[in-house]
Design an enzyme around this catalytic site. Structure first.
Site, PDB file in Angstrom:
ATOM      1  N   LYS A  82       0.827  -1.207   0.000  1.00  8.83           N
ATOM      2  CA  LYS A  82       0.000   0.000   0.000  1.00  8.83           C
ATOM      3  C   LYS A  82       0.863   1.259   0.000  1.00  8.83           C
ATOM      4  O   LYS A  82       0.587   2.214   0.717  1.00  8.83           O
ATOM      5  CB  LYS A  82      -0.930  -0.016   1.200  1.00  8.83           C
ATOM      6  N   CYS A  83       1.899   1.256  -0.812  1.00  4.78           N
ATOM      7  CA  CYS A  83       2.874   2.339  -0.853  1.00  4.78           C
ATOM      8  C   CYS A  83       2.837   2.992  -2.225  1.00  4.78           C
ATOM      9  O   CYS A  83       2.512   2.342  -3.221  1.00  4.78           O
ATOM     10  CB  CYS A  83       4.259   1.743  -0.570  1.00  4.78           C
ATOM     11  N   GLY A  84       3.199   4.249  -2.310  1.00  6.76           N
ATOM     12  CA  GLY A  84       3.305   4.909  -3.596  1.00  6.76           C
ATOM     13  C   GLY A  84       4.338   4.257  -4.506  1.00  6.76           C
ATOM     14  O   GLY A  84       4.270   4.400  -5.722  1.00  6.76           O
ATOM     15  N   LEU A  85       5.279   3.525  -3.914  1.00 11.17           N
ATOM     16  CA  LEU A  85       6.309   2.839  -4.693  1.00 11.17           C
ATOM     17  C   LEU A  85       5.931   1.390  -5.033  1.00 11.17           C
ATOM     18  O   LEU A  85       6.693   0.692  -5.704  1.00 11.17           O
ATOM     19  CB  LEU A  85       7.647   2.863  -3.936  1.00 11.17           C
ATOM     20  N   THR A  86       4.760   0.943  -4.598  1.00 10.18           N
ATOM     21  CA  THR A  86       4.329  -0.436  -4.836  1.00 10.18           C
ATOM     22  C   THR A  86       4.409  -0.844  -6.309  1.00 10.18           C
ATOM     23  O   THR A  86       4.749  -1.991  -6.598  1.00 10.18           O
ATOM     24  CB  THR A  86       2.916  -0.669  -4.263  1.00 10.18           C
TER      25      THR A  86
END
Length: 168
Positions: free
Chosen positions: A36-40
């Site tokens: 659930k990360c912007g970098l996922t």
């Protein structure tokens, strides 16, 4: 004889015991991952590297980590399902791991001694920090915003793969 970093016990996401010694003849990219990360979306690039370089002696090892803003809250089953359904991940995942702090996993305690390309060692900054471990146990560190397919990562990967091909 294996090095101490290769002897550190690891546990796969499905509970099997392993270590980097099981990948001694491979180049390994150790990455703390989160769903659930912007970098996922980096999962897509990691899987592409796995598919492109796997047969040449390369493996991505994903270490789910919930230490950064609670961005990996899922159970082992939820993480596996997410990675498979969302990104077609085929590379090995380890159990949820702490990368920083007093209770950081011993592997990460060792990896964090590695300096990045700016000369900085220390804590993992965020999800998707990458450590490229070559068969000769040299480690290169790439910070989270460095994409897995960044030219610097690819150049380091290609150099490390030379060790695999020359050993064969």
């Amino acid at each position: 004889m294996t090095s101490p970093i290769r002897d550190i016990p690891l546990t796969t996401i499905d509970g099997r015991e392993t270590s980097l010694a099981d990948y001694a003849d491979r180049v390994v990219l150790v990455v703390n991952v989160a769903s659930k990360c912007g970098l996922t979306p980096q999962y897509e690039q990691l899987e592409q590297l796995q598919r492109e370089y796997g047969e040449r002696g390369f493996t991505v090892l994903g270490f789910p980590c919930n230490q950064f803003a609670g961005q990996e809250p899922g159970t082992a089953e939820e993480i596996v399902e997410f990675c498979s359904a969302s990104y077609g991940v085929t590379f090995p995942l380890m159990e949820k791991t702490r990368v920083n702090g007093r209770h950081a996993h011993p592997l990460y305690k060792e990896l964090k001694r590695t300096r990045d390309h700016a000369g900085l060692a220390g804590p993992v900054l965020w999800n998707f920090e990458k450590f490229l471990v070559a068969p000769d146990d040299t480690v290169e560190r790439f910070r989270p915003k460095t994409a897995p397919d960044d030219p610097a990562v690819i150049a380091s990967l290609e150099r490390a793969l030379q060790q695999v091909s020359s050993a064969a």
